[in-house]
Write a protein that holds these residues in place. Structure first.
Motif, mmCIF file in Angstrom:
data_model
loop_
_atom_site.group_PDB
_atom_site.id
_atom_site.type_symbol
_atom_site.label_atom_id
_atom_site.label_comp_id
_atom_site.label_asym_id
_atom_site.label_seq_id
_atom_site.Cartn_x
_atom_site.Cartn_y
_atom_site.Cartn_z
ATOM 1 N N PHE A 90 -13.321 7.949 -10.516
ATOM 2 C CA PHE A 90 -12.385 7.376 -9.539
ATOM 3 C C PHE A 90 -12.423 5.860 -9.612
ATOM 4 O O PHE A 90 -13.483 5.250 -9.443
ATOM 5 N N VAL A 91 -11.284 5.265 -9.863
ATOM 6 C CA VAL A 91 -11.183 3.812 -9.888
ATOM 7 C C VAL A 91 -10.471 3.360 -8.618
ATOM 8 O O VAL A 91 -9.335 3.769 -8.354
ATOM 9 N N ILE A 95 -6.003 -0.913 -3.042
ATOM 10 C CA ILE A 95 -4.641 -1.024 -2.493
ATOM 11 C C ILE A 95 -4.641 -1.330 -1.000
ATOM 12 O O ILE A 95 -3.620 -1.737 -0.457
ATOM 13 N N ASN A 98 -3.187 -4.578 -0.048
ATOM 14 C CA ASN A 98 -1.738 -4.793 -0.059
ATOM 15 C C ASN A 98 -1.109 -4.585 1.316
ATOM 16 O O ASN A 98 0.090 -4.825 1.491
ATOM 17 N N ASN A 99 -1.889 -4.109 2.265
ATOM 18 C CA ASN A 99 -1.400 -3.867 3.630
ATOM 19 C C ASN A 99 -0.764 -5.148 4.170
ATOM 20 O O ASN A 99 -1.448 -6.175 4.305
ATOM 21 N N PRO A 100 0.530 -5.104 4.484
ATOM 22 C CA PRO A 100 1.201 -6.316 4.966
ATOM 23 C C PRO A 100 0.635 -6.809 6.294
ATOM 24 O O PRO A 100 0.877 -7.966 6.678
ATOM 25 N N CYS A 101 -0.111 -5.976 6.986
ATOM 26 C CA CYS A 101 -0.710 -6.388 8.263
ATOM 27 C C CYS A 101 -2.037 -7.102 8.059
ATOM 28 O O CYS A 101 -2.590 -7.677 9.003
ATOM 29 N N ILE A 117 -12.329 5.656 1.418
ATOM 30 C CA ILE A 117 -11.812 6.642 0.449
ATOM 31 C C ILE A 117 -12.614 6.558 -0.847
ATOM 32 O O ILE A 117 -13.046 7.574 -1.401
ATOM 33 N N VAL B 7 -3.963 9.766 -7.262
ATOM 34 C CA VAL B 7 -4.950 10.358 -6.355
ATOM 35 C C VAL B 7 -5.316 9.341 -5.271
ATOM 36 O O VAL B 7 -5.357 9.667 -4.077
ATOM 37 N N GLU B 8 -5.556 8.100 -5.688
ATOM 38 C CA GLU B 8 -5.882 7.041 -4.727
ATOM 39 C C GLU B 8 -4.724 6.863 -3.743
ATOM 40 O O GLU B 8 -4.923 6.810 -2.522
ATOM 41 N N TRP B 9 -3.504 6.788 -4.274
ATOM 42 C CA TRP B 9 -2.342 6.591 -3.409
ATOM 43 C C TRP B 9 -2.176 7.756 -2.432
ATOM 44 O O TRP B 9 -1.900 7.554 -1.248
ATOM 45 N N LEU B 11 -4.381 9.834 -1.247
ATOM 46 C CA LEU B 11 -5.405 9.828 -0.197
ATOM 47 C C LEU B 11 -5.084 8.773 0.859
ATOM 48 O O LEU B 11 -5.197 9.029 2.071
ATOM 49 N N HIS B 12 -4.677 7.586 0.417
ATOM 50 C CA HIS B 12 -4.317 6.535 1.380
ATOM 51 C C HIS B 12 -3.097 6.955 2.205
ATOM 52 O O HIS B 12 -3.059 6.735 3.419
ATOM 53 N N GLU B 33 5.554 0.349 0.763
ATOM 54 C CA GLU B 33 5.396 -1.048 1.179
ATOM 55 C C GLU B 33 3.983 -1.284 1.728
ATOM 56 O O GLU B 33 3.328 -2.279 1.400
ATOM 57 N N LEU B 34 3.525 -0.352 2.548
ATOM 58 C CA LEU B 34 2.201 -0.505 3.170
ATOM 59 C C LEU B 34 1.092 -0.579 2.122
ATOM 60 O O LEU B 34 0.102 -1.296 2.301
ATOM 61 N N HIS B 35 1.260 0.158 1.013
ATOM 62 C CA HIS B 35 0.202 0.207 -0.003
ATOM 63 C C HIS B 35 0.509 -0.645 -1.225
ATOM 64 O O HIS B 35 -0.313 -0.724 -2.143
ATOM 65 N N GLY B 36 1.701 -1.267 -1.217
ATOM 66 C CA GLY B 36 2.047 -2.145 -2.326
ATOM 67 C C GLY B 36 2.110 -1.421 -3.659
ATOM 68 O O GLY B 36 1.660 -1.941 -4.686
ATOM 69 N N VAL B 37 2.658 -0.213 -3.641
ATOM 70 C CA VAL B 37 2.787 0.555 -4.887
ATOM 71 C C VAL B 37 4.266 0.892 -5.113
ATOM 72 O O VAL B 37 5.052 0.909 -4.167
ATOM 73 N N THR B 156 -1.948 -2.355 12.111
ATOM 74 C CA THR B 156 -1.443 -1.376 11.132
ATOM 75 C C THR B 156 -0.821 -0.179 11.858
ATOM 76 O O THR B 156 0.257 0.312 11.482
ATOM 77 N N TRP B 159 2.521 -1.202 13.080
ATOM 78 C CA TRP B 159 3.457 -1.328 11.936
ATOM 79 C C TRP B 159 3.997 0.060 11.576
ATOM 80 O O TRP B 159 5.178 0.262 11.353
#
Lengths: 164, 164
Positions: A90-91, A95, A98-101, A117, B7-9, B11-12, B33-37, B156, B159
């Protein structure tokens, strides 16, 4: 998510090299024939094992490989990491930053540990590696000797010895 | 061997969807937007979660996703397997059958169990999955609430609520 086929090959090769007489070497060609895998690809797996210090090779017409350490000092994890590397499965790409808040102060917070996580994912990765670390090549040889019919075990040993 | 970034995305995203009010939905655009992906790639991860029955979506201008089950009924393993599938990380291709010393009877032996190498590798795979299965989304929410500065956690939450 799958391990490379080379992991399977490397483990089988180590189990065979474990049966060599002291100072015996077995050629890549023989290991490839015994396992029915392409010599060229197998060479890469053996090179990885050599780079990791698990096997040692000699050149020349009677060249080949043998284990570089006692079978009780080589674990499944050693072989898997020789081929796949030791980086976590797991890398965390961070992210959450990147939370805009999130303010600059939130992101720079020195007390901030790794993401919750990532911690869970790394713990699972550790459980996998711990399990692989718990089995040594010597344990594998014992299992194989119990599992494989005595006659096949003997014939395979003779086949290997004739080429070592 | 590495897990996909999805997987990371995933889970978040699940951790955020876990904070929605009952019947609230959050759009893919907001999660991206929240995760910048990238929204397009994130859509695939969300589709995988939806196919696995972990989240449920609605269409339309106020469409989006919410969890399909209580947070105590979704484990890390559920999310990982939604994206990566449940196939073992180790595939045994049965190369022991290529042994030139093995007879047809050896290969066809009905009593022959799985290869000793595969058993060890599958046991390690199980240890990894057991570890992932032991942590629920509800546990993650508790960890996040402890880890994240109260002010950032509140901002958050606001938001997300403004877009749900």
């Amino acid at each position: 998510m799958q391990l490379k086929s080379q992991v399977e090959w490397a483990l089988h090769c180590c189990s065979i090299l474990a049966g060599l007489p002291p100072e015996g070497y077995l050629a890549t060609r023989a290991l490839a024939e015994l396992h029915g895998v392409p010599k060229e690809y197998l060479s890469k797996a053996l090179q990885a094992l050599s780079n990791a210090g698990l096997i040692t090779g000699t050149l020349g017409p009677s060249g080949g490989y043998r284990l570089a350490r006692p079978t009780s000092d080589i674990t499944f994890l050693d072989v898997v990491e020789a081929v796949e590397g030791s980086a976590s499965t797991f890398v965390c790409t961070g992210i959450r930053d990147n939370n805009p808040c999130a303010t600059r102060a939130d992101i720079d917070d020195c007390d901030r540990g790794p993401c919750a996580i990532a911690r869970v994912m790394w713990q699972a990765d550790k459980a996998w590696r711990d399990s692989l670390r718990s089995v040594r090549l010597s344990d594998l040889r014992d299992s194989l000797e119990r599992d494989i019919p005595a006659d096949l075990w003997r014939r395979t040993g003779e086949w290997v010895l004739a080429r070592a």
